[in-house]
Design a protein around this motif. Structure first.
Motif, mmCIF file in Angstrom:
data_model
loop_
_atom_site.group_PDB
_atom_site.id
_atom_site.type_symbol
_atom_site.label_atom_id
_atom_site.label_comp_id
_atom_site.label_asym_id
_atom_site.label_seq_id
_atom_site.Cartn_x
_atom_site.Cartn_y
_atom_site.Cartn_z
ATOM 1 N N ASP A 147 1.665 7.971 -1.279
ATOM 2 C CA ASP A 147 0.717 8.758 -2.095
ATOM 3 C C ASP A 147 -0.325 9.238 -0.904
ATOM 4 O OD1 ASP A 147 2.317 7.988 -4.051
ATOM 5 O OD2 ASP A 147 1.291 5.759 -4.391
ATOM 6 N N THR A 148 -1.005 8.267 -0.751
ATOM 7 C CA THR A 148 -1.912 9.432 0.261
ATOM 8 C C THR A 148 -1.716 9.896 0.421
ATOM 9 O OG1 THR A 148 -3.397 6.833 0.592
ATOM 10 C CG2 THR A 148 -3.351 8.564 2.450
ATOM 11 N N ALA A 149 -0.842 10.250 1.842
ATOM 12 C CA ALA A 149 -0.100 11.298 2.570
ATOM 13 C C ALA A 149 0.023 12.923 1.599
ATOM 14 C CB ALA A 149 1.201 10.888 3.003
ATOM 15 N N ALA A 150 0.417 12.389 0.465
ATOM 16 C CA ALA A 150 0.991 12.848 -0.369
ATOM 17 C C ALA A 150 -0.614 14.072 -1.400
ATOM 18 C CB ALA A 150 1.870 12.944 -1.686
ATOM 19 N N GLY A 151 -1.666 13.211 -1.517
ATOM 20 C CA GLY A 151 -2.553 13.700 -1.553
ATOM 21 C C GLY A 151 -3.368 12.928 -2.756
ATOM 22 N N ARG A 152 -2.695 12.124 -3.405
ATOM 23 C CA ARG A 152 -2.438 11.619 -4.269
ATOM 24 C C ARG A 152 -3.393 10.094 -3.856
ATOM 25 N NH1 ARG A 152 3.125 12.678 -5.202
ATOM 26 N NH2 ARG A 152 3.370 10.174 -4.262
ATOM 27 N N GLN A 153 -4.514 9.816 -4.631
ATOM 28 C CA GLN A 153 -5.376 8.224 -4.863
ATOM 29 C C GLN A 153 -4.430 7.303 -4.990
ATOM 30 O OE1 GLN A 153 -9.006 8.142 -7.180
ATOM 31 N NE2 GLN A 153 -9.516 9.717 -6.601
ATOM 32 N N SER A 154 -4.542 6.011 -4.087
ATOM 33 C CA SER A 154 -3.768 5.053 -3.806
ATOM 34 C C SER A 154 -4.162 3.519 -3.270
ATOM 35 C CB SER A 154 -2.217 5.262 -3.503
ATOM 36 O OG SER A 154 -1.427 4.328 -3.222
ATOM 37 N N SER A 155 -4.160 2.884 -3.598
ATOM 38 C CA SER A 155 -4.253 1.785 -2.675
ATOM 39 C C SER A 155 -3.255 0.589 -3.015
ATOM 40 C CB SER A 155 -5.953 0.984 -3.760
ATOM 41 O OG SER A 155 -5.474 0.060 -4.907
ATOM 42 N N GLN A 156 -3.706 -0.594 -1.546
ATOM 43 C CA GLN A 156 -2.017 -1.144 -1.621
ATOM 44 C C GLN A 156 -2.157 -1.711 -2.759
ATOM 45 O OE1 GLN A 156 -2.169 -2.642 2.125
ATOM 46 N NE2 GLN A 156 -0.306 -4.175 1.489
#
Length: 219
Positions: A147-156
């Motif tokens: 998600d982070t690589a795709a520019g979407r906000q995300s946490s584990q």
């Protein structure tokens, strides 16, 4: 992994989960409650969407609009399980998936299909079924990084909650629940890199005689 394996095998590629996601996006855009089975089923019947089957350039379009990124967002993640649990939706999309599989087999001779009911429902006669698994925390870390690589906000932590919720809902739904086919090969990827998983899958395909002439298994 499914895309990479399809490229290795010189085969087509189908992500059936993307079908349920694009219908879910249509449901959300229409303001329909994902739990309203009849309304969701009607949208599934009328939604205009297409999926590309080239593993080097897969595509997802809704009414001509590229929605490949949007269907991976948090809103769709939250709503896709109830939408995909509607029996009429599954019946419609499974029929479409089988048509696509037949068309691609006729065109290129092979296809790698990714989804949660492929070996049990969509293609029970497939010559190779693989049930990929990993520790939930590892899956969550991978999802968060994706998600982070795709520019979407995300946490584990958010990813882990989402993974656990979807697994629970998909494993307990009445129609086509998430489970391994009786003859599926189980592959735990917790301790494996992407390259190691690709090698393992390629070796499985090779033992079943499914490698294309140009495919090479490397370590």
């Amino acid at each position: 992994m499914a895309r990479k394996l399809a490229g290795r095998l010189s085969a087509g590629y189908l992500d059936t989960g993307a079908m349920y996601r694009v219908v879910t996006l249509a449901v959300l855009r229409a303001g329909v409650d994902p739990a309203d089975g009849p309304a969701v089923a009607e949208l599934a019947r009328t939604t205009d969407f297409t999926l590309g089957t080239d593993p080097s350039a897969p595509s997802v379009h809704l009414a001509g609009e590229d929605v490949a990124a949007e269907i991976r967002g948090a809103e769709v993640n939250h709503a896709v399980s109830p939408v995909s649990a509607v029996p009429e939706v599954r019946e419609l999309l499974v029929a479409r998936q089988r048509r696509i599989i037949g068309e691609v087999l006729g065109e290129v001779g092979g296809i790698v299909v990714e989804g949660r009911d492929i070996g049990t429902v969509v293609a029970p006669d497939a010559p190779l079924k693989v049930y990929l698994t990993a520790d939930p925390a590892v899956r969550a870390a991978r999802r968060s990084a994706q998600d982070t690589a795709a520019g979407r906000q995300s946490s584990q932590a958010e990813a882990l909650a989402s993974v656990d919720r979807r697994d629970r809902l998909d494993s307990t739904r009445a129609v086509a629940p998430l489970k391994a086919a009786d003859d599926a090969v189980h592959l735990d990827t917790t301790e494996l890199s992407i390259d190691q998983v690709l090698v393992a899958l390629s070796e499985l395909a090779g033992r079943r005689g499914l490698l294309g002439e140009c495919a090479q298994v490397t370590r």
